[in-house]
Motif scaffolding. Structure first.
Motif, PDB file in Angstrom:
ATOM      1  N   ASP B  31     -32.003 -19.290  27.478  1.00 20.98           N
ATOM      2  CA  ASP B  31     -31.021 -19.443  26.392  1.00 20.98           C
ATOM      3  C   ASP B  31     -30.881 -18.144  25.605  1.00 20.98           C
ATOM      4  N   ALA B  34     -28.945 -15.546  27.623  1.00 16.93           N
ATOM      5  CA  ALA B  34     -27.507 -15.839  27.647  1.00 16.93           C
ATOM      6  C   ALA B  34     -26.873 -15.519  26.291  1.00 16.93           C
ATOM      7  N   PHE B  35     -27.591 -15.864  25.234  1.00 13.45           N
ATOM      8  CA  PHE B  35     -27.101 -15.640  23.861  1.00 13.45           C
ATOM      9  C   PHE B  35     -26.906 -14.138  23.613  1.00 13.45           C
ATOM     10  N   TYR B  38     -24.117 -12.554  25.692  1.00 12.66           N
ATOM     11  CA  TYR B  38     -22.780 -12.905  25.188  1.00 12.66           C
ATOM     12  C   TYR B  38     -22.312 -11.876  24.155  1.00 12.66           C
ATOM     13  N   PHE B  39     -23.194 -11.563  23.202  1.00 14.15           N
ATOM     14  CA  PHE B  39     -22.790 -10.644  22.131  1.00 14.15           C
ATOM     15  C   PHE B  39     -22.674  -9.204  22.629  1.00 14.15           C
ATOM     16  N   ALA B 196     -21.599 -22.003  14.935  1.00  8.66           N
ATOM     17  CA  ALA B 196     -21.053 -21.184  16.018  1.00  8.66           C
ATOM     18  C   ALA B 196     -19.563 -20.901  15.857  1.00  8.66           C
ATOM     19  N   SER B 197     -18.844 -21.783  15.168  1.00  8.38           N
ATOM     20  CA  SER B 197     -17.396 -21.559  14.998  1.00  8.38           C
ATOM     21  C   SER B 197     -17.150 -20.197  14.366  1.00  8.38           C
ATOM     22  N   VAL B 200     -20.289 -17.274  16.354  1.00 11.20           N
ATOM     23  CA  VAL B 200     -20.254 -17.017  17.805  1.00 11.20           C
ATOM     24  C   VAL B 200     -18.812 -16.755  18.230  1.00 11.20           C
ATOM     25  N   GLN B 201     -17.916 -17.642  17.797  1.00  9.59           N
ATOM     26  CA  GLN B 201     -16.531 -17.524  18.254  1.00  9.59           C
ATOM     27  C   GLN B 201     -15.766 -16.420  17.517  1.00  9.59           C
TER      28      GLN B 201
END
Lengths: 113, 281
Positions: B31, B34-35, B38-39, B196-197, B200-201
């Motif tokens: 996890d 992957a986290f 992503y960034f 996350a909204s 992350v997004q």
């Protein structure tokens, strides 16, 4: 002459219709006026739904604000407004329950994998 | 022959079952990878260590302002207060140093940790209050200045040390991590936002006048001085405020949910340096 009589008859019918509409409007209006009992029923439903949202750890601030507004309106004797706010609070609390329930699975859609 | 077939079928079933169980078991390391990937992929121009600087890693104008502000950092008064508080003995003569490994110096990067005796996550704020209570002192508010000052000092003594959060192979620890992850991604409040909204997004995007920070490294800068608050804020205060901004009723500071969230978010930022105390708009 016959035409004149018909005109009078039409006017009378119109008057009766207008009168009937006015009566029904008044009756309908008085039927919609909220009583304290209506408000208390709506408040109980809203508080029950909000309690359930609390059990799910997902209450909304706007629900509490609507509950507060309902109580304030009731204190001043405005039961129409109190009823509306209590109904709003119930709708908001129910929406927060739906959110908490659906998010039990839906959160996974957002996960970075 | 048919007995052999039956045996093979049973063995195959058991094998598949074991594989399914393995697939279901939480894998925090995967996890975290992957986290972070992503960034790094989303912001290829941002140096890995720079993620701890939140919005300043995303916006050049803000970064220039922040660099100038760092000449006389707004958290300095809290740092000094925290240093004094940390050294001042309790009524029984002991100090915070008696409650922590290495006398509490340079240890921020190891918090939160999983306490196998209690079976729960212990954050630095919680450990500080437990230290106070164990020494006959009243606990501090988790969202006010005293706690922010103490954690600011402890973070400062750990600056540059890389987050090193451990998740033992204990089902309770793995469960805490998973629950923290679930909390992070769960939408809440009337605005229907999850952590996350925003983080992350939409990091780097504006939300009103603010530039959203990436979730990666977001806790490495805690506690923070926020100009919006005209004061310091703890990790608890930050999470509580995020909740109320989405029109969700915040939970109690240091509730299990918040502790698990901090555990998850800290673990996935492992390898990034402590940069707290920080300053944010």
């Amino acid at each position: 002459m016959r035409n004149f009589s018909r005109g009078i008859a039409t006017t009378n019918v119109m008057k009766k219709i207008v009168f009937a509409l006015m009566v029904s409007a008044v009756c309908a209006g008085s039927a919609r006026a909220a009583s304290e009992a209506d408000y208390l029923t709506a408040l109980a439903a809203a508080e029950s739904a909000n309690k359930e949202a609390g059990r799910l750890r997902n209450q909304w601030t706007v629900t509490q604000a609507a509950l507060n507004a309902a109580k304030k309106a009731a204190e001043s004797g405005n039961f129409d407004s109190a009823l509306k706010s209590a109904q709003d609070a119930e709708a908001l609390a129910k929406a927060s329950i739906v959110q908490a329930t659906s998010e039990k699975q839906r959160w996974k859609d957002m996960e970075i994998r | 022959m048919s007995a052999m077939r039956v045996l093979l079928a049973v063995a195959a079933t058991l094998g598949l079952g074991a594989a399914a169980i393995a697939a279901d078991k939480p894998d925090p390391a995967a996890d975290a990878k992957a986290f972070q990937d992503y960034f790094v992929k989303k912001f290829p121009k941002v140096a890995f260590d720079d993620f701890v600087n939140g919005p300043y890693s995303m916006n050049a104008d803000m970064r220039r302002q922040w660099e100038e502000k760092e000449q006389f950092p707004p958290y300095e008064f809290a740092l000094e207060a925290g240093k004094e508080m940390f050294a001042k003995p309790f009524k029984n003569g002991k100090t915070y140093a008696d409650c922590f490994p290495n006398g509490g110096i340079g240890i921020r990067q190891n918090y939160p940790y999983f306490d196998d005796k209690e079976g729960k996550v212990i954050t630095l704020e919680l450990a500080l209050n437990r230290c106070r209570e164990a020494n006959g002192e009243a606990p501090y508010s988790y969202v006010k200045d005293e706690m922010a000052s103490l954690t600011a000092y402890m973070a400062y003594t750990s600056r540059g040390k890389r987050f090193d959060i451990k998740i033992p192979d204990d089902p309770r620890a793995l469960d805490a991590f998973e629950k923290g992850k679930e909390y992070f991604y769960t939408r809440r409040g009337q605005l229907n936002f999850s952590c996350a909204s925003c983080h992350v997004q939409s990091p780097g995007e504006r939300i009103r006048a603010e530039i959203l920070a990436p979730a990666l490294g977001i806790l490495n800068a805690m506690p923070i001085y926020r100009s919006e608050w005209s004061g310091m804020g703890t990790t608890s205060r930050r999470i509580v405020t995020c909740n109320s901004q989405t029109r969700a009723v915040p939970l109690e500071p240091q509730s299990d949910e918040y502790r698990n969230l901090e555990y998850y978010l800290s673990y996935v930022s492992n390898g990034l340096p402590v940069s707290g105390p920080g300053a944010r708009p």
